[in-house]
Design a protein around this motif. Structure first.
Motif, short mmCIF file in Angstrom:
data_model
loop_
_atom_site.label_atom_id
_atom_site.label_comp_id
_atom_site.label_asym_id
_atom_site.label_seq_id
_atom_site.Cartn_x
_atom_site.Cartn_y
_atom_site.Cartn_z
N MET A 104 0.44 -1.19 -0.77
CA MET A 104 0.28 0.07 -0.03
C MET A 104 0.75 0.90 0.16
N GLY A 105 0.87 2.24 -0.39
CA GLY A 105 1.06 3.92 -1.08
C GLY A 105 0.46 4.29 -0.34
N MET A 106 0.83 5.29 0.70
CA MET A 106 -0.02 6.19 0.96
C MET A 106 -0.09 7.78 1.11
N VAL A 107 -0.49 8.63 0.28
CA VAL A 107 -0.50 10.36 0.31
C VAL A 107 -1.17 10.68 1.59
N PHE A 108 -0.31 11.72 1.83
CA PHE A 108 -1.31 12.73 3.09
C PHE A 108 -1.78 13.92 2.38
N SER A 163 4.51 24.61 -5.73
CA SER A 163 3.35 25.45 -5.00
C SER A 163 2.83 23.92 -4.48
N GLY A 164 2.11 24.16 -3.78
CA GLY A 164 1.72 22.81 -3.07
C GLY A 164 1.20 21.23 -4.12
N GLY A 165 0.58 22.13 -5.11
CA GLY A 165 -0.48 21.25 -5.65
C GLY A 165 0.99 20.16 -6.34
N GLN A 166 2.15 20.97 -7.09
CA GLN A 166 3.40 20.41 -7.62
C GLN A 166 3.50 19.56 -6.28
N LYS A 167 4.05 19.31 -5.11
CA LYS A 167 4.26 19.34 -4.09
C LYS A 167 3.31 17.50 -4.01
N GLN A 168 1.96 18.06 -3.62
CA GLN A 168 1.35 17.07 -3.88
C GLN A 168 2.07 15.62 -4.96
N ARG A 169 1.83 15.92 -6.09
CA ARG A 169 1.99 15.21 -7.39
C ARG A 169 3.37 14.64 -6.87
N LEU A 184 -4.20 4.80 -0.74
CA LEU A 184 -4.28 5.33 0.01
C LEU A 184 -4.37 6.87 -0.14
N PHE A 185 -5.42 6.92 0.12
CA PHE A 185 -5.26 8.66 -0.91
C PHE A 185 -6.21 9.36 0.87
N ASP A 186 -5.29 10.01 2.12
CA ASP A 186 -6.52 10.89 2.41
C ASP A 186 -6.63 12.17 2.51
N GLU A 187 -7.60 12.45 1.95
CA GLU A 187 -7.63 13.89 2.07
C GLU A 187 -6.21 14.74 1.41
N THR A 213 -5.78 0.22 -7.71
CA THR A 213 -7.08 0.26 -6.38
C THR A 213 -6.66 0.80 -6.12
N MET A 214 -7.54 1.98 -5.29
CA MET A 214 -7.52 2.99 -5.45
C MET A 214 -8.56 3.06 -3.94
N LEU A 215 -8.29 4.10 -2.79
CA LEU A 215 -9.24 3.85 -0.99
C LEU A 215 -8.96 5.91 -1.42
N VAL A 216 -9.78 6.60 -1.35
CA VAL A 216 -8.97 8.05 -1.58
C VAL A 216 -10.76 8.68 -0.23
N VAL A 217 -10.38 9.03 0.94
CA VAL A 217 -10.66 10.18 1.41
C VAL A 217 -11.11 11.42 0.57
N THR A 218 -11.84 11.94 1.09
CA THR A 218 -11.99 12.97 0.44
C THR A 218 -13.38 14.01 0.33
N HIS A 219 -12.88 15.30 0.13
CA HIS A 219 -14.19 16.41 0.45
C HIS A 219 -14.50 16.99 -0.90
#
Ligand code: ATP
Ligand code: MG
Length: 265
Positions: A104-108, A163-169, A184-187, A213-219
């Motif tokens: 599992m990979g996780m992105v916070f 930028s924040g978007g670049q960091k997240q990518r 796994l993505f947490d917001e 395969t993705m599990l995504v916590v999101t608003h």
């Protein structure tokens, strides 16, 4: 109060994660109250719900950033932790738990990049130190991943210059460099200015289109509706409703889901 303790297996797909009746308390506070989830290969499941409902805790339990009290978790058919009737769940040995977590990979929300390393170094760090990959092997792969998230031209920059978007990518590329079977993505977009969320969501959609395969916590209800196959709505540590996303957004069955959606849309 409705609580779904089992959920429909995704039709015909190999099961990547099977979590059953997870209970997790912090002191006297039961934060997860018999939460279950079956995640099939190539499925994208969105986890939504109000603040404090236990979404992050659930994700953190799946990849062992928290330990569970009761219930069981299987990853690709192997037990990471087993239920013990009347007692605390029992974890597999450390080596097995670590091996299963590496699937599992996780992105916070908060990126968590190493600030003193360049973008490329961030992406190759874990494959080298954790997997023992040779630099010559991982660098071209890391460059390919950076190209995929549109940031190859930033490979020698430090995160502070992004930028924040670049960091997240970069964080997504870094997680993918470990070749996880499940993400796994947490917001992942909550810390971003609105104009930067699109680029991250597009990267995630691209992954979904490649059958990750993705599990995504999101608003992000648009993402949940358009990209997720299924939606899980949590409240107060329970799964209140689980449905194909088209059905959920057309007509949520539970009053609390309807109320939540009315506030979000
Ligand atoms: N380490 C901890 N110690 C004590 N309580 C905790 C801990 N982590 C989470 N909690 C509590 O567990 C509950 C669920 O928290 P969690 O972070 O899982 O919610 P969430 O659904 O992710 O919320 P948000 O949408 O705000 O991120 C909250 O009441 C929170 O205060
Ligand atoms: Mg959270």
């Amino acid at each position: 109060m409705p609580n779904m303790t089992s959920n429909p297996p995704p039709s015909g797909r190999p099961v990547m994660i099977a979590a059953r009746d997870i209970v997790k308390s912090f002191g006297p506070h039961r934060v997860l109250d018999r939460v279950s989830l079956t995640l099939g290969q190539g499925e994208v499941v969105a986890v939504i719900g109000p603040s404090g409902s236990g979404k992050s805790t659930f994700l953190r339990c799946l990849n062992h950033l928290e330990t569970i009290d009761e219930g069981s978790i299987e990853v690709e058919g192997e037990a990471m932790v087993r239920a013990v009737p009347g007692g605390r769940s029992q974890y597999a040995g450390d080596a097995d738990v670590r091996r299963l977590c590496r699937k599992m990979g996780m992105v916070f929300q908060s990126f968590n990049l190493f600030p003193h390393m360049t973008v490329l170094q961030n992406v190759i760090e874990a494959p080298i130190t954790v997997k023992g990959m040779a630099r010559a092997e991982i660098v071209p792969k890391a460059e390919e991943l950076l190209r995929k998230v549109g940031l190859l031209n930033k490979r020698d920059n430090y995160p502070g210059r992004l930028s924040g978007g670049q960091k997240q990518r970069v964080a997504i590329a870094r997680a993918l460099a470990m070749e996880p079977d499940i993400m796994l993505f947490d917001e992942p977009t909550s810390a971003l200015d609105p104009e930067l969320t699109g680029e991250v969501l597009r990267t995630m959609k691209q992954l979904a289109d490649e059958s990750m395969t993705m599990l995504v916590v999101t608003h992000e209800m648009g993402f949940a509706r358009e990209v997720a196959h299924r939606v899980i709505f949590m409240d107060e540590g329970r799964v209140i409703e689980e449905a194909p996303s088209a059905d959920f957004f057309r007509e949520p069955r539970q009053a609390r889901s309807r109320e939540f959606l009315a506030h979000m849309l």
